[in-house]
Enzyme design. Structure first.
Site, PDB file in Angstrom:
ATOM      1  N   ASN A 274       8.090  -5.718  -1.156  1.00  0.00           N
ATOM      2  CA  ASN A 274       8.040  -4.608  -0.217  1.00  0.00           C
ATOM      3  C   ASN A 274       6.577  -4.497   0.221  1.00  0.00           C
ATOM      4  O   ASN A 274       5.760  -3.890  -0.473  1.00  0.00           O
ATOM      5  CB  ASN A 274       8.505  -3.306  -0.874  1.00  0.00           C
ATOM      6  CG  ASN A 274       8.482  -2.139   0.110  1.00  0.00           C
ATOM      7  OD1 ASN A 274       7.953  -2.262   1.211  1.00  0.00           O
ATOM      8  ND2 ASN A 274       9.040  -1.008  -0.297  1.00  0.00           N
TER       9      ASN A 274
ATOM     10  N   HIS B  22      12.926  -2.611   1.566  1.00  0.00           N
ATOM     11  CA  HIS B  22      12.305  -1.377   2.035  1.00  0.00           C
ATOM     12  C   HIS B  22      13.135  -0.204   1.550  1.00  0.00           C
ATOM     13  O   HIS B  22      14.372  -0.238   1.665  1.00  0.00           O
ATOM     14  CB  HIS B  22      12.199  -1.338   3.565  1.00  0.00           C
ATOM     15  CG  HIS B  22      11.298  -2.411   4.082  1.00  0.00           C
ATOM     16  ND1 HIS B  22       9.931  -2.332   3.972  1.00  0.00           N
ATOM     17  CD2 HIS B  22      11.574  -3.613   4.626  1.00  0.00           C
ATOM     18  CE1 HIS B  22       9.399  -3.442   4.455  1.00  0.00           C
ATOM     19  NE2 HIS B  22      10.370  -4.234   4.852  1.00  0.00           N
TER      20      HIS B  22
ATOM     21  N   ARG C 137       4.192  10.989  -1.924  1.00  0.00           N
ATOM     22  CA  ARG C 137       4.178  10.748  -0.471  1.00  0.00           C
ATOM     23  C   ARG C 137       5.564  11.030   0.133  1.00  0.00           C
ATOM     24  O   ARG C 137       6.590  10.561  -0.364  1.00  0.00           O
ATOM     25  CB  ARG C 137       3.733   9.318  -0.146  1.00  0.00           C
ATOM     26  CG  ARG C 137       4.781   8.268  -0.457  1.00  0.00           C
ATOM     27  CD  ARG C 137       4.345   6.842  -0.155  1.00  0.00           C
ATOM     28  NE  ARG C 137       4.196   6.573   1.261  1.00  0.00           N
ATOM     29  CZ  ARG C 137       4.380   5.340   1.788  1.00  0.00           C
ATOM     30  NH1 ARG C 137       4.717   4.315   1.031  1.00  0.00           N
ATOM     31  NH2 ARG C 137       4.206   5.168   3.069  1.00  0.00           N
TER      32      ARG C 137
ATOM     33  N   GLU D  76      13.127  -9.420   0.916  1.00  0.00           N
ATOM     34  CA  GLU D  76      12.407  -8.255   1.440  1.00  0.00           C
ATOM     35  C   GLU D  76      13.156  -6.969   1.065  1.00  0.00           C
ATOM     36  O   GLU D  76      14.381  -6.915   1.200  1.00  0.00           O
ATOM     37  CB  GLU D  76      12.344  -8.381   2.973  1.00  0.00           C
ATOM     38  CG  GLU D  76      11.704  -7.197   3.669  1.00  0.00           C
ATOM     39  CD  GLU D  76      11.741  -7.345   5.198  1.00  0.00           C
ATOM     40  OE1 GLU D  76      12.604  -8.084   5.721  1.00  0.00           O
ATOM     41  OE2 GLU D  76      10.893  -6.691   5.849  1.00  0.00           O
TER      42      GLU D  76
ATOM     43  N   ARG E   6      13.443   4.195  12.190  1.00  0.00           N
ATOM     44  CA  ARG E   6      12.266   5.071  12.198  1.00  0.00           C
ATOM     45  C   ARG E   6      11.462   4.790  13.473  1.00  0.00           C
ATOM     46  O   ARG E   6      12.046   4.492  14.502  1.00  0.00           O
ATOM     47  CB  ARG E   6      11.461   4.841  10.914  1.00  0.00           C
ATOM     48  CG  ARG E   6      12.256   5.249   9.657  1.00  0.00           C
ATOM     49  CD  ARG E   6      11.462   5.062   8.378  1.00  0.00           C
ATOM     50  NE  ARG E   6      10.244   5.884   8.365  1.00  0.00           N
ATOM     51  CZ  ARG E   6       9.283   5.744   7.461  1.00  0.00           C
ATOM     52  NH1 ARG E   6       9.380   4.832   6.494  1.00  0.00           N
ATOM     53  NH2 ARG E   6       8.221   6.531   7.503  1.00  0.00           N
TER      54      ARG E   6
ATOM     55  N   ALA F 206       3.276  -0.872   4.592  1.00  0.00           N
ATOM     56  CA  ALA F 206       2.762  -0.875   5.972  1.00  0.00           C
ATOM     57  C   ALA F 206       2.364  -2.278   6.439  1.00  0.00           C
ATOM     58  O   ALA F 206       2.426  -2.581   7.640  1.00  0.00           O
ATOM     59  CB  ALA F 206       1.576   0.069   6.083  1.00  0.00           C
TER      60      ALA F 206
ATOM     61  N   PRO G  68       0.786  -1.231   0.000  1.00  0.00           N
ATOM     62  CA  PRO G  68       0.000   0.000   0.000  1.00  0.00           C
ATOM     63  C   PRO G  68       0.824   1.290   0.000  1.00  0.00           C
ATOM     64  O   PRO G  68       1.873   1.365   0.646  1.00  0.00           O
ATOM     65  CB  PRO G  68      -0.824  -0.091   1.289  1.00  0.00           C
ATOM     66  CG  PRO G  68      -0.186  -1.155   2.098  1.00  0.00           C
ATOM     67  CD  PRO G  68       0.486  -2.088   1.139  1.00  0.00           C
ATOM     68  N   ASN G  69       0.302   2.241  -0.749  1.00  0.00           N
ATOM     69  CA  ASN G  69       0.850   3.611  -0.835  1.00  0.00           C
ATOM     70  C   ASN G  69       2.136   3.717  -1.636  1.00  0.00           C
ATOM     71  O   ASN G  69       2.635   4.819  -1.847  1.00  0.00           O
ATOM     72  CB  ASN G  69       1.035   4.222   0.566  1.00  0.00           C
ATOM     73  CG  ASN G  69      -0.267   4.296   1.328  1.00  0.00           C
ATOM     74  OD1 ASN G  69      -1.231   4.880   0.826  1.00  0.00           O
ATOM     75  ND2 ASN G  69      -0.343   3.684   2.486  1.00  0.00           N
TER      76      ASN G  69
HETATM   77  C1  DQA Z   1       8.323   1.000   3.496  1.00  0.00           C
HETATM   78  C2  DQA Z   1       8.464   1.204   5.012  1.00  0.00           C
HETATM   79  C3  DQA Z   1       7.141   0.962   5.711  1.00  0.00           C
HETATM   80  O1  DQA Z   1       7.282   1.140   7.113  1.00  0.00           O
HETATM   81  C4  DQA Z   1       6.093   1.941   5.216  1.00  0.00           C
HETATM   82  O2  DQA Z   1       4.851   1.669   5.809  1.00  0.00           O
HETATM   83  C5  DQA Z   1       5.991   1.968   3.724  1.00  0.00           C
HETATM   84  C6  DQA Z   1       7.209   1.861   2.924  1.00  0.00           C
HETATM   85  C7  DQA Z   1       9.621   1.352   2.754  1.00  0.00           C
HETATM   86  O3  DQA Z   1       9.763   0.932   1.615  1.00  0.00           O
HETATM   87  O4  DQA Z   1      10.478   2.063   3.288  1.00  0.00           O
HETATM   88  O5  DQA Z   1       4.928   2.174   3.169  1.00  0.00           O
HETATM   89  O6  DQA Z   1       8.046  -0.355   3.264  1.00  0.00           O
END
Ligand code: DQA
Length: 143
Positions: free
Chosen positions: A75, A101, A18, A99, A108, A78, A10-11
């Site tokens: 990835n 990120h 963002r 994985e 964070r 959230a 998501p996002n």
């Molecule tokens: C993320 C890190 C996550 O904590 C966050 O919710 C994201 C992006 C990253 O790629 O840094 O949406 O996965």
């Protein structure tokens, strides 16, 4: 030719909009272009999937099993920190997963330090920006 599935949660479709101070100014289309170019160079067949919905991500991971996918780059965004369903899907199919990120989730907020999906991944590229996806493709190509 090895088949690789890249899953973004998501996002991540909102990259470029963002929180650019965290995720950078490049957008999702830029990310996919970069992944496709790199997959070509590595001789990988790549399919990229993004969803804002947990169940759709689970469905896509399960489908990878029946498609004979050789490796997954994920990835979960959230859902990394909440989804036992995505962890179980990765464990169910048993395909090597990596994985990624973009940001460094270990530096964070406290709640980002737990990664459920990461427990089913054999390698992790965290906090390297978009380069993490390239490193993940290189890792899977070299296997
Ligand atoms: C993320 C890190 C996550 O904590 C966050 O919710 C994201 C992006 C990253 O790629 O840094 O949406 O996965």
């Amino acid at each position: 030719m090895k088949k690789i599935l890249v899953v973004n949660g998501p996002n991540l479709n909102m990259l470029g909009i963002r929180e650019p101070e965290i995720y950078g100014g490049a957008d999702y289309a830029d990310l996919i272009d970069m992944i496709k170019k790199s997959a070509d160079e590595l001789g990988l067949e790549v399919d990229c999937f993004q969803s804002n919905h947990e169940g759709d991500i689970v469905d896509r991971i399960q489908k990878a099993y029946f498609e004979g996918v050789d490796g997954i780059v994920i990835n979960p965004a959230a859902y990394t920190h909440t989804s036992v369903a995505i962890l179980d899907a990765l464990k169910a199919i048993g395909i090597p997963a990596v994985e990624v990120h973009i940001s460094d989730i270990n530096r964070r907020e406290e709640f980002r330090r737990v990664s459920y999906a990461g427990m089913a991944c054999e390698e992790h590229f965290i906090g390297l920006g978009f380069d993490g996806y390239i490193k993940a493709l290189e890792y899977l190509a070299a296997k």
